[in-house]
Scaffold this active site. Structure first.
Site, short mmCIF file in Angstrom:
data_model
loop_
_atom_site.label_atom_id
_atom_site.label_comp_id
_atom_site.label_asym_id
_atom_site.label_seq_id
_atom_site.Cartn_x
_atom_site.Cartn_y
_atom_site.Cartn_z
N THR A 284 100.81 42.71 4.77
CA THR A 284 100.24 43.06 6.08
C THR A 284 100.04 41.78 6.88
OG1 THR A 284 97.92 42.69 5.50
CG2 THR A 284 98.87 44.85 4.92
N ASP A 285 99.83 41.95 8.19
CA ASP A 285 99.35 40.79 8.93
C ASP A 285 97.85 40.68 8.63
OD1 ASP A 285 100.17 39.47 12.24
OD2 ASP A 285 98.96 38.66 10.62
N TRP A 286 97.24 39.59 9.09
CA TRP A 286 95.84 39.31 8.76
C TRP A 286 94.95 40.50 9.11
CZ3 TRP A 286 93.89 34.25 7.27
CH2 TRP A 286 92.50 34.20 7.18
#
Ligand code: GLC
Length: 746
Positions: A284-286
């Protein structure tokens, strides 16, 4: 099985395979049967808790002791944001020697346009139209970063960007799918290497998908990209990266048509896995998993974790959703253990391919020497030279017969800003600024900045004007501070910020020749400044060696090699304006503009086509545009056939002549239009480009080969085909020019 025996068993298991580079059994990332057997063996020895630990990525920055404990108990599969080789070795030691299974960590970092040696921002690298140089830069970044223990970069960013208000336009390769695709392949190969070894850094194509279409150019905003447009414009570069063997994918923050990418199995499974055969892992992104709560797509973190796992995410960056809830979700039957097993397989596959089991540690003593090498700095300078775009030149460049110059402007000596966004590890003390380089050049340099920083609104230019009196020419460096570019840094006004335009006007009033250089993270609207300068160079934040590159270009020791990778607008009100637009039913045909409307106009029609009364229908500079220190002429464009089969290859030959007095490099571009399709097709699409070096007066006959399959697109019935019919091809120096030739596909 006790720990020692287990580690020995694992060691034996992993020794059986090799960090192979060939793609056995159709694997895109290069796995084979032996590696898959190793994965089975490792997996069979893991508890559910340990499997979930591999799916958890944690950023350093908290308590070292807590991090050590988490690694020791198998709760961490990856860390990000540590670049100290000693600390990385210690965390790896805990993982390999103190955890029950001894599975090494994969250490990630945003190595976006260089690690220590900072290259131009990716938009500048795209401006080179030189994939070979892009690959070389990525390879250098991998050599520097892997020497420090970083084995995974969150790059390349492949988001098509058609809106310069979006700060992250800086991080990608611009508006064109073909240029983005060529750069994607180059950077994946550069980061990962043509064969996998301990200098290979797993690449991560991001942000999957459509993030660059954020409504209003406001970062993180919703996108509304219909499937056909997604596939024809926003996905090609990602597909090219998968075909090039990219090892990881990062999901994007945006919801597209209401579905956040982190919970979208249509892109994460149907397209990425089933259609494209991707077999690396998805991160995932942050906290983008947790942000599904804010999107209103999940009620709480437990549901967000369930959705992400079931929709195709393998690793969680900084939501702690998997580590907190997956075990419970499996026990509740809401996530099958087979989903966990599949995610862990994908993660282990990348760790094995990188050779982390065999070589988890780095030689910390060798790390420093691996950075800032002469070769790296040379490559950074060459890339910067090829990235700089000459937008205007009234003949003042290259500067000759000049002894004394005034250097001015807030970016003349701004080592941090010159590096641009996402340059975490570049030391500003190693940046060579234009001021420093010009002082080295032997010119008599007077330096009066005029403004302290790009947003400075002061208008007292008396010192600058006074200094201008005694010089032969003025070199002004303006643009954007790095903080105004990149993530979460959208702007609704993209004129030169602060009173930089007023500074240029003041310089014009001195009567001295003015050469302006803009350093920015986006194509600013500079039309109002053009009249105040005799020459305009555009350097998308050019990195560590931007100063020497610009000095050499200004003095004629190098040529401005760049071409616009995005359209430069006349005003921000023209957004979105890009070259590969559809014709529409009423294309602009020269109707009256505002200044041409008489007072007695009344209600008469001014024209019924697609344009702006106040800014027309053309940009300031089109895609693919850039001047050089010489001129080129194209001619004799000839196709090898009139009619092609869908599986054929188009051979187009053309003459190119350097009609000037200086050697130079042309960026030859070949565009194609499908005149009639099952859907309306763009007025032009880039299908080939190459850099051609010619001595003064030299003429070459070149041949470009373009597979007809490159003309395929997702049509009305949502199948991907080359449709028969008439086409036009243009060969020239940018998207607004070129010699047309016609052909047919049967
Ligand atoms: C950021 C960015 C992403 C980056 C990640 C890790 O929010 O969106 O591009 O790789 O977090 O720093």
């Amino acid at each position: 099985m006790n720990k020692t025996i287990l580690i020995l068993a694992l060691a034996t298991a992993v020794a059986a395979g090799s960090a192979c580079s060939g793609g056995g059994n159709g694997s895109k990332v290069g796995s084979d049967a032996a590696i898959e057997k190793r994965i089975d063996r490792i997996l069979s020895g893991m508890t559910l808790t340990e499997k979930i630990g591999q799916m958890n990525q944690v950023s350093v920055g908290g308590s070292d002791e807590m991090m050590a404990d988490a690694i020791r108990n198998g709760s961490v599969g990856s860390i990000l944001n540590e670049v100290d080789p000693l600390k990385i070795n210690e965390m790896q030691r805990i993982a390999v020697e103190e955890s029950r299974l001894g599975i090494p960590l994969i250490v990630g970092r945003d190595v976006i346009h260089g690690f220590k040696t900072v290259f131009p921002i990716p938009l500048g690298i795209a401006a080179t139209f030189d994939p070979g140089l892009a690959e070389e830069g990525a390879r250098i970044a991998a050599l520097e970063a892997t020497a420090c223990g970083v084995r995974w970069t969150f790059s390349p960013m492949l988001d098509i960007a058609r809106d310069p208000r979006w700060g992250r336009i800086a991080e990608g390769s611009g508006e064109d799918p073909y240029l983005n695709s060529r750069m994607a392949v180059a950077m994946v190969r550069g980061y990962q290497g043509h064969t996998l070894d301990n200098t290979s850094m797993a690449a991560c194509m991001k942000h999957f998908a459509g993030y660059g279409a954020a409504e209003g150019g406001r970062d993180y905003n919703s996108t509304n990209i219909p499937e056909r447009l997604l596939r024809n414009i926003y996905l090609p570069a990602f597909k090219a990266a998968v075909d090039a063997g990219v090892m990881t994918v990062m999901t994007s923050f945006n919801d597209n048509d209401g579905i956040p990418s982190t919970g979208n199995s249509h892109i994460l499974k149907d397209i990425l896995r089933d259609e494209w055969g991707f077999d690396g892992f998805v991160v995932t992104d942050w906290n983008s998993m947790g942000e599904m709560i804010s999107h209103g797509f999940a009620a709480d973190r437990k549901e967000a974790a369930m959705v992400a796992a079931n929709e195709g995410v393998d690793m969680d960056m900084m939501t702690f959703g998997f580590i907190s809830h997956l075990e419970e979700l499996v026990k509740e039957g809401k996530v099958k253990e087979s989903v966990i097993d599949n995610a862990v397989r994908n993660i282990l596959r990348v760790k094995i391919l990188l050779g982390l089991f065999e070589q988890p540690y780095v030689d910390a003593d060798a790390a420093e020497a691996a950075c800032y090498t002469t070769a790296a700095l040379e490559a950074a300078r060459k890339t910067a030279e090829e990235s700089v775009i000459l937008l205007k030149n009234d003949g003042v460049l290259p500067l000759t017969g000049v002894r004394k110059v005034l250097v001015t402007g807030p970016l003349a000596d701004a080592p941090h800003d010159q590096l641009g966004t996402w340059a975490f590890d570049g030391e500003k003390g190693r940046t060579v600024t234009p001021l420093a380089a010009l002082r080295e050049s032997g010119l008599d340099v007077v330096y009066v900045p005029g403004l302290a920083f790009s947003r400075d609104k002061s208008i007292d230019f008396s010192a600058v004007k006074a200094a201008a009196r005694g010089v032969d020419a003025i070199l002004a460096f303006v643009g954007e501070e790095a903080i105004l570019s990149g993530e979460a840094h959208s702007l609704s006004d993209i004129n030169l910020i602060g009173s930089q335009s007023e500074l240029l006007k003041a310089l014009r009033e001195t009567g001295k020749p003015v050469v302006a250089t803009v350093m920015a993270g986006r194509p600013l609207t500079v039309e109002r400044d053009l009249g105040n300068v005799d020459a305009l160079l555009y350097a998308f934040h050019p990195g560590t060696m931007g100063g020497p590159a610009l000095a050499r270009i200004i003095l004629g020791e190098a040529e401005p090699g760049g071409r616009t990778p995005v359209t430069f607008l006349r005003t921000v009100g023209q957004v979105p304006m890009y070259y590969n637009h559809n014709m529409t039913g009423r294309p602009y045909n020269g109707e009256t503009l505002l200044e041409g409307i008489g007072l007695e106009a009344g209600q008469t029609s001014l024209g019924n086509t697609s344009y702006y009364l106040d800014s027309g229908a053309q940009p300031l500079f089109p895609f693919g545009y850039g001047l050089t220190y010489t001129t080129f002429e194209y001619g004799n464009v000839v196709l090898d056939k009139d009619v092609y089969d869908a599986d054929g290859v188009i051979e187009v030959s053309y003459d190119i002549t350097n009609t000037g007095e200086r050697k130079g490099t042309a960026v030859v571009q070949v565009y194609v239009r499908d005149l009639v399709g099952s859907i309306a097709r763009p007025v032009k699409e880039l299908k080939h480009f190459e850099r051609v070096h010619l001595a003064a007066g030299e003429k070459k006959t070149m041949t470009a080969r373009i597979p007809v399959s490159e003309l395929a697109f997702w049509g009305r019935d949502m199948t991907f085909n080359v449709e028969p019919g008439e086409f036009t091809m243009w060969v020239g120096g940018n998207s607004a020019s070129g010699i047309p030739v016609g052909f047919r596909v049967r």
